[in-house]
Each structure stands twice: as structure tokens, then as C-alpha cells.
Design a protein around this motif. Structure first.
Motif, PDB file in Angstrom:
ATOM      1  N   TYR A  67       0.874  -1.039  -0.314  1.00 56.55           N
ATOM      2  CA  TYR A  67       0.196   0.006   0.122  1.00 56.55           C
ATOM      3  C   TYR A  67       0.784   1.689   0.253  1.00 56.55           C
ATOM      4  N   ASP A  68       2.297   1.153   0.867  1.00 64.39           N
ATOM      5  CA  ASP A  68       2.725   2.157   0.963  1.00 64.39           C
ATOM      6  C   ASP A  68       3.770   2.200  -0.641  1.00 64.39           C
ATOM      7  N   VAL A  87      -0.815  -1.877 -12.304  1.00 60.85           N
ATOM      8  CA  VAL A  87       0.303  -2.248 -10.829  1.00 60.85           C
ATOM      9  C   VAL A  87      -1.202  -2.366 -10.067  1.00 60.85           C
ATOM     10  N   THR A  88      -1.581  -2.473  -8.815  1.00 62.61           N
ATOM     11  CA  THR A  88      -2.581  -2.473  -8.239  1.00 62.61           C
ATOM     12  C   THR A  88      -1.377  -2.819  -6.422  1.00 62.61           C
ATOM     13  N   ARG A  89      -2.265  -1.964  -5.280  1.00 61.54           N
ATOM     14  CA  ARG A  89      -1.847  -2.193  -4.063  1.00 61.54           C
ATOM     15  C   ARG A  89      -2.586  -3.149  -2.993  1.00 61.54           C
ATOM     16  N   LEU A  90      -2.044  -3.584  -2.071  1.00 60.99           N
ATOM     17  CA  LEU A  90      -2.979  -4.318  -0.686  1.00 60.99           C
ATOM     18  C   LEU A  90      -2.929  -3.552  -0.091  1.00 60.99           C
ATOM     19  N   PRO A  91      -3.833  -3.762   0.484  1.00 52.55           N
ATOM     20  CA  PRO A  91      -4.371  -2.995   1.666  1.00 52.55           C
ATOM     21  C   PRO A  91      -3.688  -2.401   2.459  1.00 52.55           C
ATOM     22  N   LEU A 105       1.841  -7.641   4.529  1.00 48.09           N
ATOM     23  CA  LEU A 105       1.425  -8.162   3.476  1.00 48.09           C
ATOM     24  C   LEU A 105       1.512  -8.754   2.720  1.00 48.09           C
ATOM     25  N   CYS A 106       1.633 -10.157   3.522  1.00 47.78           N
ATOM     26  CA  CYS A 106       1.657 -11.359   2.779  1.00 47.78           C
ATOM     27  C   CYS A 106       0.434 -12.524   2.611  1.00 47.78           C
ATOM     28  N   ASP A 107      -0.348 -11.730   3.266  1.00 52.95           N
ATOM     29  CA  ASP A 107      -1.709 -12.944   3.380  1.00 52.95           C
ATOM     30  C   ASP A 107      -1.679 -13.064   2.345  1.00 52.95           C
ATOM     31  N   SER A 112      -4.343 -12.685  -3.835  1.00 47.81           N
ATOM     32  CA  SER A 112      -5.121 -12.977  -4.691  1.00 47.81           C
ATOM     33  C   SER A 112      -6.142 -12.302  -4.810  1.00 47.81           C
ATOM     34  N   ARG A 113      -6.536 -11.345  -3.970  1.00 46.65           N
ATOM     35  CA  ARG A 113      -7.784 -10.719  -4.958  1.00 46.65           C
ATOM     36  C   ARG A 113      -6.923  -9.611  -5.245  1.00 46.65           C
ATOM     37  N   ALA A 114      -5.876  -9.194  -5.315  1.00 48.20           N
ATOM     38  CA  ALA A 114      -5.517  -7.948  -5.548  1.00 48.20           C
ATOM     39  C   ALA A 114      -4.450  -8.301  -6.579  1.00 48.20           C
ATOM     40  N   THR A 115      -4.212 -10.237  -7.138  1.00 48.90           N
ATOM     41  CA  THR A 115      -3.587 -10.340  -8.534  1.00 48.90           C
ATOM     42  C   THR A 115      -5.375 -11.134  -9.714  1.00 48.90           C
TER      43      THR A 115
END
Length: 296
Positions: A67-68, A87-91, A105-107, A112-115
Motif C-alpha cells: 500500500y505504501d 500496478v495494484t496495491r495491497l490493503p 503484506l503477504c496475507d 489473491s484478491r489483488a491478483t
């Protein structure tokens, strides 16, 4: 808008060029052409374009970033002109840069959702662009993370920490000096991860940062590399994808006389390697050496 052919219609001659005339339909009269087939001078509302008959299609590389993450442009610098990055960001996680943040960050569900969010434009590979998130749970955790990307539907997957090992193997390097922006507890996880893969850390320097890592200057990184390097280190690794390194890798290699690899570099290198492409770089040993190897 008017053109001299319908969009999508084939043109003759393969590589031959086409003329395209564009005009605003309400305001511009059709200028026609003169005896030589040219548009008359002074037709201010008409633009003539010359384009290759072949459309310059783009290949896609998906990027799952923390996210950062603030260095999208740095990743683009390694991308060839016909490769686009999605490019997408994790929560967001309301914690400093610690082992807890890396673990969050490795949840697997979040990754999977970001992918899946990246799959609509059909990337050829998805890269997880976070060093700490991919080494925090060791070699097994890195493999689990990569598998979660594949299980989400990515045609191929790489992670920063997996790419680091891949790069060291490509360079036949087994002893390295390590530079990180992290606090000691996170740096220690990296050293353990490297050890699992038979990589000896001759020394390490951590900057002890808990946030705003992307603001680290080139001069700070160069000094940390100087401090970390040892004569018996075969290479230097600069960890964290939020550390700018593109411009200083080649100068550092010339100064030290050995390879210098960095988190963003290996991420892009491995992602492009996975789809048979080469990164764009200037005198970076990893890129140059593997380009020669692939051409042989």
C-alpha cells in the motif's frame, strides 16, 4: 473524424506505411489532394499521420505492490517500450515497517484478491513487488505466496525474494553483502531467508527506518553499500522495493568491481525473463550478463 481507410481494415504490403487523414467533421472541409496525392498546404484543420501498418501491441506485466509503494516510475524504467505495467496495491495496514507489517503484506487472501484485480487486461506474468513480504516467512512462505498468485489465475508468477535467489543463481554468487532500510528484526529475517538458499551474508547494514522508506536518498544508499561491502563478498544486494536504485546500480558496480543487485531490479528482471523479454538497463551486470547468456 475521417480517415483514408476504415479502422481495422487490412493494408497491403506488410511493413508498408499508411497515410491517415484526420479532420473535425463539423468544422473542416474535405481538403482533397493535389495531383501528387498530397494534402494542400494551409489545411489547418487536417492532420496527416504516417504510421506502420502493424499495430504496436503491448504485453502486460501485473504488479502487486504494498500500500505504501511509491516508486511505480522506477519499475517502468526497466520496462521495454512494448510492455505495460498494471500496478495494484495491497490493503492499508496501520503499522510501521516491522515484521508485523511484512506478515500482513503477504496475507494470501489479500494477494489473491489483488491478483484477480489485475487479470482483466491479461498480463503474461504477475509480480509480487515486496521484498520483506516475500521473505518474512522464509523459503516456504515465499513459495506459498507465489502459489497464491498462480492459484488466483496468473499465467506466471514471481516475487521479489524469489527473484533475488534466481538472480544470484544466474550470477553464480554465494556470498553477498546486504543493505536494507529495515530495523534489525526485519533484516534478520532476510539473512535467514538467504541462508535457507545457501547464500552466505558476509555483512549487513540496516538503516533502521520505520516508514517513508521511498525518501531514502541515493547518497544514503551509496554510503550504506560502502559500509556493507567486504572483500570476500561476491556481490551486494540492496533490499526493499521502496528504495530507489536504478541510477546507482551501474556506478556502484564500477566502484566496487562486483555485481550489485537491487529489489526492484530483480523483480522486473525475473518478471520479464518469465515471458522471454529483457529489461532496459544501462551497464547493469545482471541484465547484461543474462542477456548475453540468453543470446548464446
Amino acid at each position: 473524424m475521417r480517415t483514408d481507410r476504415t479502422a481495422g481494415d487490412p493494408v497491403n504490403g506488410g511493413e508498408q506505411e499508411e497515410r491517415v487523414l484526420l479532420k473535425h467533421p463539423e468544422t473542416a472541409p474535405d481538403p482533397g489532394t493535389d495531383a501528387n496525392g498530397s494534402t494542400p498546404a494551409g489545411s489547418a484543420d487536417v492532420v496527416e499521420l504516417s504510421a506502420l501498418a502493424e499495430t504496436p501491441w503491448q504485453s502486460g506485466v501485473g504488479i502487486v505492490a504494498p500500500y505504501d509503494f511509491a516508486l511505480d516510475r522506477e519499475l517502468w524504467r526497466w520496462a521495454p517500450d512494448d510492455v505495460s505495467l498494471y500496478v495494484t496495491r495491497l490493503p492499508f495496514v496501520p503499522v510501521p515497517v516491522t515484521v508485523d507489517q511484512a506478515s500482513a503484506l503477504c496475507d494470501g487472501d489479500d494477494v489473491s484478491r489483488a491478483t484477480r484485480n489485475l487479470l482483466a487486461p491479461e498480463p503474461l506474468v504477475v509480480g509480487y513487488a515486496c521484498a520483506s513480504g516475500s521473505f518474512v516467512h522464509g523459503a516456504e512462505g515465499q513459495q506459498r505466496l507465489r502459489q497464491s498468485i498462480l492459484d488466483a489465475g496468473a499465467p506466471a508468477a514471481v516475487t521479489t525474494s524469489g527473484a533475488t535467489i534466481q538472480a544470484l543463481e544466474a550470477l553464480d554468487v554465494h556470498r553477498i553483502a546486504v543493505v536494507t532500510p529495515y530495523v534489525d528484526s526485519v533484516t534478520e529475517r532476510l539473512l535467514n531467508y538467504l541462508s535457507e538458499h545457501g547464500i552466505e551474508s558476509t555483512s549487513s547494514v540496516g538503516l533502521g527506518l520505520l516508514g517513508h522508506i521511498w525518501k531514502t536518498t541515493y547518497s544514503e544508499v551509496v554510503q550504506a553499500v560502502r559500509d556493507a561491502d567486504r572483500p570476500d563478498a561476491e556481490a551486494v544486494f540492496i533490499s526493499c522495493t521502496n528504495v530507489l536504485t536504478y541510477d546507482i546500480i551501474a556506478p556502484l558496480e564500477r566502484m566496487l568491481g562486483k555485481p550489485v543487485i537491487a529489489a526492484n531490479q530483480v523483480t522486473m528482471w525475473a518478471a520479464l525473463q518469465a515471458v522471454g523479454r529483457q529489461p532496459v538497463a544501462h551497464g547493469q551486470h545482471l541484465v547484461d550478463a543474462t542477456a548475453r547468456s540468453n543470446a548464446a
